[in-house]
Scaffold this active site. Structure first.
Site, PDB file in Angstrom:
ATOM      1  N   THR A 104      -8.389  10.022  -1.558  1.00 59.60           N
ATOM      2  CA  THR A 104      -8.519   9.464  -0.196  1.00 59.60           C
ATOM      3  C   THR A 104      -7.538   8.322   0.054  1.00 59.60           C
ATOM      4  OG1 THR A 104     -10.394   8.221  -1.069  1.00 59.60           O
ATOM      5  CG2 THR A 104     -10.909  10.055   0.365  1.00 59.60           C
ATOM      6  N   GLY A 105      -7.389   7.418  -0.914  1.00 57.70           N
ATOM      7  CA  GLY A 105      -6.520   6.257  -0.708  1.00 57.70           C
ATOM      8  C   GLY A 105      -5.060   6.649  -0.547  1.00 57.70           C
ATOM      9  N   CYS A 106      -4.604   7.546  -1.417  1.00 61.56           N
ATOM     10  CA  CYS A 106      -3.211   8.031  -1.347  1.00 61.56           C
ATOM     11  C   CYS A 106      -2.977   8.723  -0.006  1.00 61.56           C
ATOM     12  CB  CYS A 106      -2.936   9.047  -2.460  1.00 61.56           C
ATOM     13  SG  CYS A 106      -3.432   8.527  -4.102  1.00 61.56           S
ATOM     14  N   LYS A 139     -10.359  -1.390   3.368  1.00 65.57           N
ATOM     15  CA  LYS A 139     -11.107  -0.136   3.443  1.00 65.57           C
ATOM     16  C   LYS A 139     -12.534  -0.363   2.941  1.00 65.57           C
ATOM     17  CE  LYS A 139      -8.058   1.851   0.839  1.00 65.57           C
ATOM     18  NZ  LYS A 139      -7.112   2.731   0.114  1.00 65.57           N
TER      19      LYS A 139
END
Length: 261
Positions: free
Chosen positions: A207-209, A173
């Protein structure tokens, strides 16, 4: 039968990341979300004030309870806190024949550590090898591999370094770079470059989750990895654009943005 997805992660009391973000994402994407809580955090928009991990036996019992009765079509991992938890979860996943999305959470959006330094080797040697897709951000890539990504041209080198630990696919990412939000998805041969305009919105907690849960939701519905990642990126891009101020710090992405359009 509705597709079922299991998240194995920490609880975020502020509701923007962790288990809470995962379950909201799963609901928004039309799958049934279930949870194994690995840690409880006292957390809000300005940071993490405390974290308490659950005993390994509690994590194992939650997992077996859900998988043995209800069944799952995909598993997603987030905050695993300690080497013991990482190894237990890796063992559980390896015995469950479904896609696994591993978000190797190391540090919170506010810079608070969410993984013991002693657990990094367990992530490399036990958890990444059982991942269908690993989704590290640039800080996590540096933590795990020592590769520092300064520009888009470094993403391929970062992907190779993570793939060396054994996940089938890796999504690097590039959200922390400047310019467009560019991610690289690769299995070592096929490459998919995913670009989205960068939204001028600092409310990006979770955002990552959210991305990892969205990928797991797509895989549970039978999508291929590239299809699931492409759809997940579109969902998260919309959630970031709609993210809202909450508290005095960094607010969450809006998991329900499609309902409000």
């Amino acid at each position: 039968m509705i597709a079922r997805v299991l998240t194995v992660a920490g609880s975020d009391s502020g509701g923007g990341a962790g288990i809470q973000a995962d379950l909201k994402t799963m609901l928004a994407l039309g799958v049934h979300g279930m949870s194994v809580i690995t840690a409880v955090t006292a957390q809000n928009s300005v940071g993490v004030q405390g974290a308490w991990e659950l005993p390994v036996e509690a994590v194992r019992a939650q997992y077996r309870s859900v998988v043995d009765d209800i069944g799952v079509q995909a598993v997603k991992t987030g905050m695993l806190a300690s080497a013991e938890l990482v190894e237990a979860v890796a063992e559980l996943i390896s015995g469950t024949d479904v896609p696994a999305v591993v978000d190797p959470v190391g540090v919170s959006k506010h810079g608070d550590p969410l993984l013991a330094a002693t657990a990094l080797d367990s992530v490399r040697t036990k958890l990444l090898p059982v991942a269908t897709v690993a989704t590290p951000n640039l800080d996590e890539v540096a933590q795990l591999t020592g590769v520092r990504v300064e520009a888009e041209g470094d993403l391929r080198r970062a992907a190779d370094a993570v793939l060396a630990y054994g996940p089938r696919w890796v999504l690097i990412k590039g959200g922390h770079l400047s310019g467009d939000a560019v991610d690289l998805l690769t299995d070592g041969s096929a490459e998919h470059w995913l670009r989205a305009p960068r939204h001028d919105n600092r409310h990006t907690h979770g955002t990552g989750c959210t991305l990892a849960s969205a990928i797991a939701s797509g895989l549970a519905k039978g999508l291929t990895v590239p299809e699931a990642v492409t759809q997940a990126k579109a969902y998260v891009t919309g959630a970031i654009a709609a993210g809202f101020a909450l508290g005095a710090g960094i607010g969450p992405v809006d998991h329900g943005w499609r309902f409000r359009e």
